[in-house]
Design a protein around this motif. Structure first.
Motif, PDB file in Angstrom:
ATOM      1  N   LEU A   1      11.130  12.511  29.788  1.00  0.00           N
ATOM      2  CA  LEU A   1      10.070  13.469  30.099  1.00  0.00           C
ATOM      3  C   LEU A   1       9.524  13.230  31.501  1.00  0.00           C
ATOM      4  O   LEU A   1       9.231  14.178  32.241  1.00  0.00           O
ATOM      5  CB  LEU A   1       8.939  13.357  29.068  1.00  0.00           C
ATOM      6  CG  LEU A   1       9.250  13.809  27.650  1.00  0.00           C
ATOM      7  CD1 LEU A   1       8.083  13.487  26.721  1.00  0.00           C
ATOM      8  CD2 LEU A   1       9.563  15.295  27.613  1.00  0.00           C
ATOM      9  N   SER A   2       9.394  11.968  31.866  1.00  0.00           N
ATOM     10  CA  SER A   2       8.844  11.625  33.170  1.00  0.00           C
ATOM     11  C   SER A   2       9.677  12.211  34.307  1.00  0.00           C
ATOM     12  O   SER A   2       9.133  12.786  35.256  1.00  0.00           O
ATOM     13  CB  SER A   2       8.765  10.104  33.307  1.00  0.00           C
ATOM     14  OG  SER A   2       8.353   9.734  34.591  1.00  0.00           O
TER      15      SER A   2
ATOM     16  N   LEU B   1       4.714   8.809  17.749  1.00  0.00           N
ATOM     17  CA  LEU B   1       5.583   9.419  18.756  1.00  0.00           C
ATOM     18  C   LEU B   1       4.836  10.485  19.551  1.00  0.00           C
ATOM     19  O   LEU B   1       4.913  10.528  20.787  1.00  0.00           O
ATOM     20  CB  LEU B   1       6.813  10.036  18.087  1.00  0.00           C
ATOM     21  CG  LEU B   1       7.749  10.835  19.002  1.00  0.00           C
ATOM     22  CD1 LEU B   1       8.344   9.940  20.080  1.00  0.00           C
ATOM     23  CD2 LEU B   1       8.838  11.516  18.186  1.00  0.00           C
TER      24      LEU B   1
ATOM     25  N   ASP C   1       2.542  18.211  20.517  1.00  0.00           N
ATOM     26  CA  ASP C   1       2.697  17.577  21.822  1.00  0.00           C
ATOM     27  C   ASP C   1       1.764  18.212  22.847  1.00  0.00           C
ATOM     28  O   ASP C   1       2.024  18.176  24.056  1.00  0.00           O
ATOM     29  CB  ASP C   1       4.153  17.651  22.297  1.00  0.00           C
ATOM     30  CG  ASP C   1       5.029  16.644  21.568  1.00  0.00           C
ATOM     31  OD1 ASP C   1       4.620  15.469  21.490  1.00  0.00           O
ATOM     32  OD2 ASP C   1       6.098  17.036  21.058  1.00  0.00           O
TER      33      ASP C   1
ATOM     34  N   GLU D   1      11.265  -1.322  22.300  1.00  0.00           N
ATOM     35  CA  GLU D   1       9.959  -0.825  22.730  1.00  0.00           C
ATOM     36  C   GLU D   1       8.951  -1.957  22.823  1.00  0.00           C
ATOM     37  O   GLU D   1       8.151  -2.022  23.762  1.00  0.00           O
ATOM     38  CB  GLU D   1       9.441   0.231  21.745  1.00  0.00           C
ATOM     39  CG  GLU D   1      10.107   1.584  21.873  1.00  0.00           C
ATOM     40  CD  GLU D   1       9.424   2.613  20.980  1.00  0.00           C
ATOM     41  OE1 GLU D   1       8.204   2.477  20.719  1.00  0.00           O
ATOM     42  OE2 GLU D   1      10.109   3.545  20.534  1.00  0.00           O
TER      43      GLU D   1
ATOM     44  N   ASP E   1       2.414   8.813  21.826  1.00  0.00           N
ATOM     45  CA  ASP E   1       3.123   8.132  22.911  1.00  0.00           C
ATOM     46  C   ASP E   1       3.549   9.109  23.996  1.00  0.00           C
ATOM     47  O   ASP E   1       3.592   8.747  25.183  1.00  0.00           O
ATOM     48  CB  ASP E   1       4.366   7.420  22.369  1.00  0.00           C
ATOM     49  CG  ASP E   1       4.053   6.118  21.660  1.00  0.00           C
ATOM     50  OD1 ASP E   1       2.895   5.660  21.737  1.00  0.00           O
ATOM     51  OD2 ASP E   1       4.977   5.552  21.024  1.00  0.00           O
ATOM     52  N   ARG E   2       3.889  10.311  23.607  1.00  0.00           N
ATOM     53  CA  ARG E   2       4.371  11.290  24.582  1.00  0.00           C
ATOM     54  C   ARG E   2       3.263  11.821  25.492  1.00  0.00           C
ATOM     55  O   ARG E   2       3.546  12.457  26.511  1.00  0.00           O
ATOM     56  CB  ARG E   2       5.030  12.476  23.857  1.00  0.00           C
ATOM     57  CG  ARG E   2       6.414  12.177  23.314  1.00  0.00           C
ATOM     58  CD  ARG E   2       6.914  13.390  22.557  1.00  0.00           C
ATOM     59  NE  ARG E   2       8.258  13.198  22.033  1.00  0.00           N
ATOM     60  CZ  ARG E   2       8.812  13.983  21.114  1.00  0.00           C
ATOM     61  NH1 ARG E   2       8.121  15.015  20.624  1.00  0.00           N
ATOM     62  NH2 ARG E   2      10.034  13.743  20.686  1.00  0.00           N
TER      63      ARG E   2
ATOM     64  N   LEU F   1       8.287   3.982  29.861  1.00  0.00           N
ATOM     65  CA  LEU F   1       8.313   4.124  28.404  1.00  0.00           C
ATOM     66  C   LEU F   1       8.812   5.485  27.936  1.00  0.00           C
ATOM     67  O   LEU F   1       9.314   5.607  26.819  1.00  0.00           O
ATOM     68  CB  LEU F   1       6.900   3.869  27.852  1.00  0.00           C
ATOM     69  CG  LEU F   1       6.324   2.477  28.146  1.00  0.00           C
ATOM     70  CD1 LEU F   1       4.881   2.387  27.666  1.00  0.00           C
ATOM     71  CD2 LEU F   1       7.175   1.391  27.497  1.00  0.00           C
ATOM     72  N   GLN F   2       8.665   6.514  28.763  1.00  0.00           N
ATOM     73  CA  GLN F   2       9.121   7.867  28.418  1.00  0.00           C
ATOM     74  C   GLN F   2       9.918   8.450  29.592  1.00  0.00           C
ATOM     75  O   GLN F   2       9.540   9.458  30.186  1.00  0.00           O
ATOM     76  CB  GLN F   2       7.922   8.770  28.095  1.00  0.00           C
ATOM     77  CG  GLN F   2       7.063   8.320  26.938  1.00  0.00           C
ATOM     78  CD  GLN F   2       7.741   8.531  25.602  1.00  0.00           C
ATOM     79  OE1 GLN F   2       8.579   9.425  25.441  1.00  0.00           O
ATOM     80  NE2 GLN F   2       7.375   7.722  24.606  1.00  0.00           N
TER      81      GLN F   2
ATOM     82  N   TYR G   1       4.169   5.242  31.963  1.00  0.00           N
ATOM     83  CA  TYR G   1       4.857   6.331  31.265  1.00  0.00           C
ATOM     84  C   TYR G   1       6.298   6.501  31.758  1.00  0.00           C
ATOM     85  O   TYR G   1       7.208   6.763  30.960  1.00  0.00           O
ATOM     86  CB  TYR G   1       4.087   7.635  31.481  1.00  0.00           C
ATOM     87  CG  TYR G   1       4.495   8.791  30.606  1.00  0.00           C
ATOM     88  CD1 TYR G   1       3.901   8.992  29.361  1.00  0.00           C
ATOM     89  CD2 TYR G   1       5.449   9.713  31.019  1.00  0.00           C
ATOM     90  CE1 TYR G   1       4.244  10.060  28.555  1.00  0.00           C
ATOM     91  CE2 TYR G   1       5.799  10.792  30.222  1.00  0.00           C
ATOM     92  CZ  TYR G   1       5.199  10.963  28.995  1.00  0.00           C
ATOM     93  OH  TYR G   1       5.547  12.037  28.193  1.00  0.00           O
ATOM     94  N   SER G   2       6.509   6.355  33.068  1.00  0.00           N
ATOM     95  CA  SER G   2       7.860   6.581  33.601  1.00  0.00           C
ATOM     96  C   SER G   2       8.847   5.543  33.088  1.00  0.00           C
ATOM     97  O   SER G   2      10.064   5.770  33.110  1.00  0.00           O
ATOM     98  CB  SER G   2       7.843   6.584  35.133  1.00  0.00           C
ATOM     99  OG  SER G   2       7.439   5.320  35.633  1.00  0.00           O
TER     100      SER G   2
ATOM    101  N   THR H   1       3.162  18.115  28.748  1.00  0.00           N
ATOM    102  CA  THR H   1       4.149  17.906  27.685  1.00  0.00           C
ATOM    103  C   THR H   1       4.264  19.122  26.782  1.00  0.00           C
ATOM    104  O   THR H   1       5.349  19.418  26.276  1.00  0.00           O
ATOM    105  CB  THR H   1       3.817  16.653  26.860  1.00  0.00           C
ATOM    106  OG1 THR H   1       2.449  16.710  26.419  1.00  0.00           O
ATOM    107  CG2 THR H   1       4.027  15.402  27.676  1.00  0.00           C
TER     108      THR H   1
END
Length: 421
Positions: free
Chosen positions: A370-371, A70, A46, A117, A73-74, A366-367, A363-364, A37
């Motif tokens: 980025l995923s 945040l 991050d 969320e 979470d990332r 929820l984010q 993660y894929s 990240t």
């Protein structure tokens, strides 16, 4: 890094553990060079070092903000930083504790996550951890897969035939964790594993009462629910352990890294601590067990190849993606490549083999932004090797990578199963 715990954490197991972990950080910044990240976003907060500073502030009782949550979470919790860290900082444990403390402090201030969320996290915990419910939903999704929006289609692999489960009884027995999502998403992985071990004279058995390893709940902040999952599994496995099961076999490295931590996570549970330690000690990834049978595997592959008039592999070239939970979480490297190479497979690692593919459990979901950036970068490097197939060792990685390529993506044990005929 010196930390003075806030009163609400002082003399608590999580607080003291977090303080000890933070104390090992020497601010060197080596971790930023291998943090996915940080590579994408270029923000100190991050990367692991910045997140450690944020968690230190929270541990000391300083105000918690949505921004703090945040940045945590990332984090993928890929633990690449642990492989890089010269000081032995157990970042994965720290971020599990830190996220829970941040959520609790924000809740105490009346600051909840947005409703969308909250629903997503609830749905992941309540569906993924229930194989019957998840399996029903997956079968329905597979029937209408062409009609699904792309985001959902990425999470619904095409239905596959698992093949026959061996019925032979062997004196040597090992336990196999069926898992919560793998049986419906890719039932062929466990079936292939059972067939390979059957050829080697080992019977794999499953305790039907065992379920989710606890990772989904624990890593999304439901520590109590995750620990309950762990206790249930220990109870389910214990009779077979007492009867002499040689190992608990893990075909998903994400589950393996979690079960190997049972001993630590349940260390303060007087009733389960000793059994949890024994369960963790018995838990082995496939790649830890099969090298012990390397000669027998090579003989079996050669025999199968001879019967088909081939060398068993036909010089197949595959690109191997080592999951973060295997190479960083369990610190297992090189075993899969060595085993496949010994069987005559041309195995290649891509340029960024140490970096996460972006799947990272939930993660894929929820984010996703980025995923998918991480997935596309990973696939570009894997496909540069011009492989006939991509192999990995975790259902999450396999499904995530397959959603972005037409090249077959499979568990490496499936390749071995095919080679043995």
């Amino acid at each position: 890094m010196q930390t003075t715990l806030a009163e609400f954490l002082r003399d608590t197991p999580d607080g003291e553990e977090a303080k000890s972990i933070v104390g090992k950080c020497v601010h060197c910044g080596f971790c930023t060079a291998t943090c996915p990240t940080y590579q994408l976003l270029g923000d100190e907060l991050d990367g692991p070092r910045g997140r450690i500073y944020l968690m230190k502030q929270v541990l000391e009782g300083q105000p918690v903000t949505q921004s703090t949550r945040l940045h945590l979470d990332r984090c993928l919790t890929c633990r690449n930083c642990e492989s890089t860290c010269p000081s032995g900082v157990k970042y994965g444990r720290l971020v599990d504790i830190g996220r829970k403390v941040v959520d609790d402090r924000l809740e105490a201030q009346g600051i909840q996550r947005p409703a969308r969320e909250r629903f997503a996290r609830w749905a992941l915990r309540e569906t993924m951890t229930r194989p019957a419910l998840f399996g029903t939903a997956m079968r329905m999704g597979q029937r209408v897969r062409p009609l699904l929006p792309q985001a959902l289609r990425n999470k619904v692999p095409q239905a596959v035939d698992a093949g026959a489960w061996p019925r032979t009884t062997h004196a040597r027995k090992m336990l196999l964790l069926d898992g919560c999502v793998q049986p419906s998403m890719s039932p062929n992985i466990n079936a292939a594993t059972a067939r390979v071990f059957d050829r080697l004279g080992v019977q794999l058995v499953m305790a039907r009462e065992a379920g989710c390893c606890g990772a989904v709940r624990y890593h999304t902040g439901d520590h109590d629910g995750g620990l309950d999952n762990m206790r249930r599994n220990i109870d389910a496995w214990w009779p077979a352990v007492q009867a002499g099961a040689e190992a608990i076999v893990m075909t998903a490295s994400g589950c393996g890294v979690m079960v190997k931590e049972y001993g630590h996570l349940l260390r303060n549970d007087a009733h389960y601590a000793d059994r949890a330690r024994q369960i963790s000690a018995l838990t082995k990834d496939l790649s830890e067990l099969l090298p012990n049978f390397a000669d027998a595997l090579q003989d079996a592959a050669a025999e199968a190849g001879s019967s088909k008039g081939t060398n068993g592999t036909d010089g197949q070239r595959v690109a191997y993606h080592p999951p973060c939970t295997l190479q960083h979480g369990q610190q297992i490297r090189g075993k899969v490549e060595a085993l496949l190479t010994g069987l005559g497979v041309d195995v290649k690692l891509c340029a960024d083999s140490h970096l996460c593919c972006g799947s990272a459990g939930t993660y894929s979901v929820l984010q996703p932004a980025l995923s998918y950036r991480l997935r596309d970068e990973k696939l570009a490097n894997l496909q540069a090797l011009k492989p006939e197939a991509i192999v990995s060792a975790n259902i999450g990685c396999i499904t995530h990578l397959q959603s972005g390529t037409g090249t077959p993506v499979m568990h490496w044990i499936e390749l071995v199963d095919r080679m043995l005929g």
